[in-house]
Design a protein around this motif. Structure first.
Motif, PDB file in Angstrom:
ATOM      1  N   GLY A 225       0.791  -1.219   0.000  1.00 41.71           N
ATOM      2  CA  GLY A 225       0.000   0.000   0.000  1.00 41.71           C
ATOM      3  C   GLY A 225       0.825   1.271   0.000  1.00 41.71           C
ATOM      4  O   GLY A 225       2.015   1.276  -0.322  1.00 41.71           O
ATOM      5  N   GLU A 226       0.141   2.366   0.376  1.00 37.70           N
ATOM      6  CA  GLU A 226       0.758   3.680   0.286  1.00 37.70           C
ATOM      7  C   GLU A 226       0.825   4.365   1.650  1.00 37.70           C
ATOM      8  O   GLU A 226       0.139   3.983   2.598  1.00 37.70           O
ATOM      9  CB  GLU A 226      -0.033   4.570  -0.683  1.00 37.70           C
ATOM     10  CG  GLU A 226      -1.278   5.233  -0.115  1.00 37.70           C
ATOM     11  CD  GLU A 226      -2.444   4.274   0.087  1.00 37.70           C
ATOM     12  OE1 GLU A 226      -3.442   4.687   0.703  1.00 37.70           O
ATOM     13  OE2 GLU A 226      -2.384   3.126  -0.366  1.00 37.70           O
ATOM     14  N   ALA A 242      -0.988   6.139   6.900  1.00 33.12           N
ATOM     15  CA  ALA A 242      -1.367   5.050   5.997  1.00 33.12           C
ATOM     16  C   ALA A 242      -2.702   4.478   6.473  1.00 33.12           C
ATOM     17  O   ALA A 242      -2.875   4.247   7.672  1.00 33.12           O
ATOM     18  CB  ALA A 242      -0.310   3.956   5.995  1.00 33.12           C
ATOM     19  N   PRO A 243      -3.635   4.299   5.550  1.00 33.96           N
ATOM     20  CA  PRO A 243      -3.541   4.619   4.124  1.00 33.96           C
ATOM     21  C   PRO A 243      -3.711   6.119   3.876  1.00 33.96           C
ATOM     22  O   PRO A 243      -4.052   6.880   4.788  1.00 33.96           O
ATOM     23  CB  PRO A 243      -4.725   3.838   3.532  1.00 33.96           C
ATOM     24  CG  PRO A 243      -5.723   3.799   4.650  1.00 33.96           C
ATOM     25  CD  PRO A 243      -4.923   3.650   5.905  1.00 33.96           C
ATOM     26  N   ARG A 252      -5.134   2.184  -5.152  1.00 33.27           N
ATOM     27  CA  ARG A 252      -4.075   1.482  -4.410  1.00 33.27           C
ATOM     28  C   ARG A 252      -3.664   0.202  -5.139  1.00 33.27           C
ATOM     29  O   ARG A 252      -2.469  -0.075  -5.297  1.00 33.27           O
ATOM     30  CB  ARG A 252      -4.565   1.155  -3.002  1.00 33.27           C
ATOM     31  CG  ARG A 252      -3.566   0.390  -2.127  1.00 33.27           C
ATOM     32  CD  ARG A 252      -4.111   0.207  -0.714  1.00 33.27           C
ATOM     33  NE  ARG A 252      -4.478   1.489  -0.154  1.00 33.27           N
ATOM     34  CZ  ARG A 252      -5.731   1.843   0.164  1.00 33.27           C
ATOM     35  NH1 ARG A 252      -6.732   0.987  -0.005  1.00 33.27           N
ATOM     36  NH2 ARG A 252      -5.983   3.041   0.637  1.00 33.27           N
ATOM     37  N   THR A 299       3.179   1.584   7.980  1.00 33.13           N
ATOM     38  CA  THR A 299       2.879   0.438   7.112  1.00 33.13           C
ATOM     39  C   THR A 299       2.840  -0.848   7.931  1.00 33.13           C
ATOM     40  O   THR A 299       1.979  -1.705   7.730  1.00 33.13           O
ATOM     41  CB  THR A 299       3.921   0.337   5.986  1.00 33.13           C
ATOM     42  OG1 THR A 299       3.834   1.510   5.170  1.00 33.13           O
ATOM     43  CG2 THR A 299       3.687  -0.902   5.120  1.00 33.13           C
ATOM     44  N   LEU A 329      -4.998  -4.765   4.192  1.00 32.25           N
ATOM     45  CA  LEU A 329      -4.892  -3.497   4.902  1.00 32.25           C
ATOM     46  C   LEU A 329      -5.988  -3.410   5.955  1.00 32.25           C
ATOM     47  O   LEU A 329      -7.165  -3.588   5.655  1.00 32.25           O
ATOM     48  CB  LEU A 329      -5.000  -2.341   3.909  1.00 32.25           C
ATOM     49  CG  LEU A 329      -4.695  -0.931   4.407  1.00 32.25           C
ATOM     50  CD1 LEU A 329      -4.262  -0.042   3.234  1.00 32.25           C
ATOM     51  CD2 LEU A 329      -5.880  -0.285   5.096  1.00 32.25           C
ATOM     52  N   HIS A 332      -5.969   2.320  10.419  1.00 31.68           N
ATOM     53  CA  HIS A 332      -5.289   3.550  10.009  1.00 31.68           C
ATOM     54  C   HIS A 332      -4.173   3.840  11.001  1.00 31.68           C
ATOM     55  O   HIS A 332      -4.339   3.665  12.208  1.00 31.68           O
ATOM     56  CB  HIS A 332      -6.278   4.725   9.987  1.00 31.68           C
ATOM     57  CG  HIS A 332      -5.817   5.868   9.157  1.00 31.68           C
ATOM     58  ND1 HIS A 332      -6.207   6.061   7.847  1.00 31.68           N
ATOM     59  CD2 HIS A 332      -4.973   6.896   9.441  1.00 31.68           C
ATOM     60  CE1 HIS A 332      -5.639   7.148   7.365  1.00 31.68           C
ATOM     61  NE2 HIS A 332      -4.878   7.674   8.312  1.00 31.68           N
TER      62      HIS A 332
END
Length: 448
Positions: A225-226, A242-243, A252, A299, A329, A332
């Motif tokens: 992910g980012e 993240a995210p 994503r 992450t 994922l 948060h």
């Protein structure tokens, strides 16, 4: 698997690697300068070796000293952390020549991504979207003006060997190009010993989005992910999450697959980060960092993966312990960087820490090498801790960050913690509505 790993770094990242080693049953070796003799990473490692005096050029950046420490201690591998020698291809080659494993990518990949122009050309060839700009370095002002006219103003001039905002200038129109071009080249020469620059289209309100990738060196890679790292001051990140607040699951999956496929094609090994500017639904490649990022804990929180452990595994020849389809994922996470700096000018503030109390509780992680009575030396980066929080969703993570900041105690020095107390009261931060220019504009309003 390695029996002993030397950590070629200091501070919280050295502690981070020591902890992973201990969980894996691997002995750790800390290196330190004379200024860091009482540092926490020295205290917690299984062994320690002094490698030189306080200046980093004579200790942490001295390749021969680090290799000598490996030979003295019998370490079979080196984890570089981030900064210092983490992206030094010559260091990787020197280790290889001495039969020591570098826990990270190959010297070839570090060189490939270390030069901004070569990295951009490589990214484009691998199918990664790039910002419109010059084809390679721009040798003179005449060429710079031609590029500016072709891609349209404003443009940004960047040092090919740059980083940290040095050798980087914006030209809003052709009249501003000459000063911006000459200044960028002069800064690049002074900072990196290389005055080559390139030019890109300057995006007006982009976000800074980075994709975490991980490869096994054998043609298999995944993405995790980012991270949104848009809150920056002078191109230095201060708040990461993240995210990303504006990235959809579809975005994503698409940009993540593009990045994972690209690094798989070049047989990349270990952790890496592909960084983008993001605006109006489009991603534009900036650079690739061939190391562990400062902000990797966010992450780790949302994917439940220990990235350092995984780095050590693949460097030892073991396969990755997960596949793309197994990565999910959840929740948060937010990280704020606590620096020993005095607001509002962010002036470095080293000194003796009288009292240190780390926040705790559910979903709170404090990565720091501080302790009560520790004297922060003036020779190194001002980062003294990373406060990372996790929640089931973004509002819960923000609430947890607010609570954790209220528990943090660092007496004896000034820190940037009050900055985050103030930011959490801003509606734009609460709603995730910010870009890479937001923080500097906010700071200008607050302290004008």
């Amino acid at each position: 698997m390695f029996e002993k790993i030397l950590i070629a770094n200091r501070g919280e990242i050295a502690l981070r690697v020591i902890r992973a080693c201990r969980e894996m049953g691997i002995k750790s070796v800390a290196v330190h300068s004379t200024a860091d003799a009482d540092a926490m990473h020295v205290r917690l490692a299984d062994e320690s070796v002094c490698i030189g005096p306080a200046p980093s050029s004579e200790s942490y950046l001295k390749i021969s000293a680090v290799i000598s420490a490996c030979e003295i201690s019998g370490a079979q591998a080196v984890h570089p952390g981030y900064g210092f020698l983490s992206e030094n291809a010559g260091f990787v080659q020197a280790l290889e020549d001495h039969g020591i494993t570098f826990i990270g990518p190959s010297a070839e990949h570090i060189r490939l991504m270390g030069d901004k122009i070569t990295a951009k050309e490589t990214a484009r060839a691998l199918g990664i979207p790039c910002v419109p700009g010059s084809d390679g370095g721009v040798p003179d002002l005449e060429t710079a003006l031609e590029v500016g006219a072709e891609i349209g103003y404003p443009v940004i001039i960047k040092a090919t060997a740059g980083g940290g905002g040095r050798g980087m200038k914006v030209a809003v129109d052709a009249d501003a190009m000459e000063i911006a071009f000459r200044t960028a080249r002069a800064e690049a020469k002074a900072a990196f010993g290389n005055d080559e620059v390139y030019i890109e289209k300057y995006l007006q309100k982009p976000r800074h989005i980075e994709i975490q990738v991980f490869g096994d060196g054998k043609g298999r890679a995944v993405h995790l992910g980012e991270r949104d790292c848009s809150l920056q001051r002078r191109h230095q990140k201060v708040f990461e999450e993240a995210p990303g607040p504006v990235i959809t699951p579809k975005m994503r999956a698409e940009i993540g697959k593009t990045c994972a496929d690209a690094v798989a094609k070049i047989n990349y090994i270990g952790a890496g980060t592909v960084e983008f500017l993001y605006e109006d639904g489009q991603f534009y490649f900036i650079e690739m960092n061939t190391r562990l990022q400062v902000e990797h804990p966010v992450t780790e929180f949302v994917y439940g993966i220990d990235l350092v452990r995984e780095q050590i595994r693949v460097a030892s020849g073991l396969p990755m312990s997960f596949r793309q389809e197994e990565l999910e994922l959840n929740g948060h996470a937010i990280e704020v960087r606590i620096n020993a700096e005095k607001l509002p000018n962010f002036t470095p503030c080293p000194g003796r820490v009288k009292t240190f109390h780390a926040p705790g509780g559910l979903g709170v992680r404090m990565d720091s090498a501080l302790y009560g009575g520790y004297s922060i030396p003036p020779y190194y980066d001002s980062l003294i801790g990373k406060l990372v929080v996790y929640g089931r969703d973004r509002p819960e993570a923000l609430a947890r960050l607010n609570r954790a900041l209220s528990e943090l105690v660092v007496d004896g020095i000034e820190t940037t913690a009050p900055l985050f107390d103030a930011l959490l009261n801003e509606p734009d931060i609460q709603h995730g509505e910010y870009n890479i220019h937001w923080l500097e504009k906010w700071l200008a309003r607050q302290f004008s």
